[in-house]
Design an enzyme around this catalytic site. Sequence first.
Site, PDB file in Angstrom:
ATOM      1  N   TYR A  37      -6.244  12.307 -31.419  1.00  0.00           N
ATOM      2  CA  TYR A  37      -5.247  12.639 -32.438  1.00  0.00           C
ATOM      3  C   TYR A  37      -5.191  11.496 -33.441  1.00  0.00           C
ATOM      4  O   TYR A  37      -5.221  10.328 -33.066  1.00  0.00           O
ATOM      5  CB  TYR A  37      -3.868  12.814 -31.781  1.00  0.00           C
ATOM      6  CG  TYR A  37      -2.733  13.022 -32.761  1.00  0.00           C
ATOM      7  CD1 TYR A  37      -2.641  14.195 -33.510  1.00  0.00           C
ATOM      8  CD2 TYR A  37      -1.751  12.047 -32.939  1.00  0.00           C
ATOM      9  CE1 TYR A  37      -1.585  14.383 -34.399  1.00  0.00           C
ATOM     10  CE2 TYR A  37      -0.694  12.232 -33.825  1.00  0.00           C
ATOM     11  CZ  TYR A  37      -0.615  13.401 -34.553  1.00  0.00           C
ATOM     12  OH  TYR A  37       0.426  13.592 -35.433  1.00  0.00           O
TER      13      TYR A  37
ATOM     14  N   ASP B   1      -9.365   4.196 -34.503  1.00  0.00           N
ATOM     15  CA  ASP B   1      -7.951   4.474 -34.715  1.00  0.00           C
ATOM     16  C   ASP B   1      -7.194   3.839 -33.554  1.00  0.00           C
ATOM     17  O   ASP B   1      -7.159   4.367 -32.445  1.00  0.00           O
ATOM     18  CB  ASP B   1      -7.707   5.984 -34.784  1.00  0.00           C
ATOM     19  CG  ASP B   1      -6.229   6.308 -34.995  1.00  0.00           C
ATOM     20  OD1 ASP B   1      -5.407   5.367 -35.028  1.00  0.00           O
ATOM     21  OD2 ASP B   1      -5.901   7.508 -35.133  1.00  0.00           O
TER      22      ASP B   1
ATOM     23  N   LYS C 297       2.571   2.156 -34.811  1.00  0.00           N
ATOM     24  CA  LYS C 297       3.398   1.970 -33.611  1.00  0.00           C
ATOM     25  C   LYS C 297       3.828   0.509 -33.381  1.00  0.00           C
ATOM     26  O   LYS C 297       4.706   0.043 -34.086  1.00  0.00           O
ATOM     27  CB  LYS C 297       2.697   2.593 -32.401  1.00  0.00           C
ATOM     28  CG  LYS C 297       2.438   4.093 -32.645  1.00  0.00           C
ATOM     29  CD  LYS C 297       2.185   4.957 -31.448  1.00  0.00           C
ATOM     30  CE  LYS C 297       2.302   6.425 -31.840  1.00  0.00           C
ATOM     31  NZ  LYS C 297       1.051   7.144 -31.986  1.00  0.00           N
TER      32      LYS C 297
HETATM   33  C1  LIG Z   1       0.690   8.073 -33.262  1.00  0.00           C
HETATM   34  C2  LIG Z   1      -0.696   8.106 -33.733  1.00  0.00           C
HETATM   35  C3  LIG Z   1      -1.030   8.401 -35.068  1.00  0.00           C
HETATM   36  C4  LIG Z   1       0.012   8.822 -36.069  1.00  0.00           C
HETATM   37  O1  LIG Z   1       0.941   7.819 -36.320  1.00  0.00           O
HETATM   38  P1  LIG Z   1       2.367   8.231 -36.992  1.00  0.00           P
HETATM   39  O2  LIG Z   1       3.054   6.919 -37.182  1.00  0.00           O
HETATM   40  O3  LIG Z   1       3.030   9.144 -36.018  1.00  0.00           O
HETATM   41  O4  LIG Z   1       2.052   8.899 -38.272  1.00  0.00           O
HETATM   42  C5  LIG Z   1      -2.340   8.312 -35.453  1.00  0.00           C
HETATM   43  N1  LIG Z   1      -3.305   7.965 -34.591  1.00  0.00           N
HETATM   44  C6  LIG Z   1      -3.038   7.683 -33.300  1.00  0.00           C
HETATM   45  C7  LIG Z   1      -4.140   7.269 -32.394  1.00  0.00           C
HETATM   46  C8  LIG Z   1      -1.724   7.760 -32.828  1.00  0.00           C
HETATM   47  O5  LIG Z   1      -1.472   7.514 -31.546  1.00  0.00           O
END
Ligand SMILES: *Cc1c(COP(=O)(O)O)cnc(C)c1O
Length: 436
Positions: free
Chosen positions: A150, A245, A273
């Site tokens: 994701y 990511d 995060k």
């Molecule tokens: C949480 C997450 C996102 C999205 O971040 P938001 O701050 O919710 O927009 C993107 N990539 C990964 C791997 C994530 O865990």
Amino acid sequence: MELKNKIKREKSAALFAEAKEYFPGGVNSPVRAFKSVSGPPLFIKHGEGCRITDEDDNVYLDFCCSWGPLILGHNNNHIRESVIKTIAHGTSFGTPTKLGNELGKLIVDNNRFIEKIRFVSSGTEAVMSAIRLARGVTGKSKVVKFEGCYHGHVDSLLVKAGSGLVTFGESTSAGIPESFAKETLVIPLNDREAVEEVLKQYAHETACIIIEPIPANNGLLLQDKDFLVFLREKCSEYGVLLIFDEVISGFRVGFEGAAGVYDIQPDIITYGKIIGGGMPVGAYGASKEIMSHIAPEGAVYQAGTLSANPVAMSAGFAACEMLVRDGFYETMERKTKYFVGLLEAFCHIHNYEVTFPTIGSIFWVAFSNKRIQAADEIDPESMEKFKILHHELLQRGVYLGPSGYEVGFVSSAHTIEDLEVAARIIGECLHLANNG
Ligand SMILES: *Cc1c(COP(=O)(O)O)cnc(C)c1O
């Protein structure tokens, strides 16, 4: 099966009913609605250390930790004081600030894998910007992603695989033009053949391959280091950029994230995060050369009204300051291993087909004895067991993210005693989930 509440959640239920009047589905982010588990979502009014308190005054040991950001627990003193001190001077100026420099320096100086960074306000924004950067640098348009990873709600990444080894994406959300989805190729995790194939066929059109090096948004699908090394080599060979990511894994499995743990140099890394210490911050970083393509230095436009605002920067700085201390991550990992060890021993004694994949301070409850490394290896049926587990845990004061596909997080605020209590309660509830 109808799951009944023993504890009062009347105020949460009433607030949820009210919220439905104002927000689609009563929430401002979909998983919060508890659709895959039972009952109304909890409305939380207070957090302290590893505990949260809902509007009905129930207290829970929290393993969701705001979906990952709160590695130092709720309401951390140092972060709170730093924010209060900063906010007394105003919240945002739309100018550079010294605090921005301080956080930028702290991160870049302690991370061997990036030379420059750009702050944004969410993980989604970081990924969206990183993709644009990759396209700007390479002059190519296609993106390869992995099924089960994701990357936020970026248009071209809300896609799933069609049938076949290498497929063009099919959007998983309404409102995404087919032409966008077609710019994305989706392949399975842990599959070298698919990587080879997609690069052989499409490298000339492909800007980047994006991966969660520690896939933690669809269960915890830990990859072998060899696979990630292979991916790095193939991207270099074919002239395609590799994006890690690290919105979840960054600052979680080590200050340098997964890049540091596996010692692999991606071309661009995204963060979110933890980086904001509980405030809305995202970031992307890369070499000086790659980052020189970003405006105003280069031609790739990316901007943000509240980017690097001082309040968020002070929260991020206060958090990161504590994370770079010697031994922080070793302690987190040791604690989490101990916790997971208790859970595994319990399931082993009772012959339950439940395992707990873990890395750093991340863990996942997998209703399977097999090692799961790709999205299609998860049995959707097992989510029924998770639903029971989740419900019974709430009755007993343990809070996990409201979906069996979500991972759990241990924070530095969880003590050994908290973890022992939680392990005993989780064991009790696994009895019910397995015999339910
Ligand atoms: C949480 C997450 C996102 C999205 O971040 P938001 O701050 O919710 O927009 C993107 N990539 C990964 C791997 C994530 O865990």
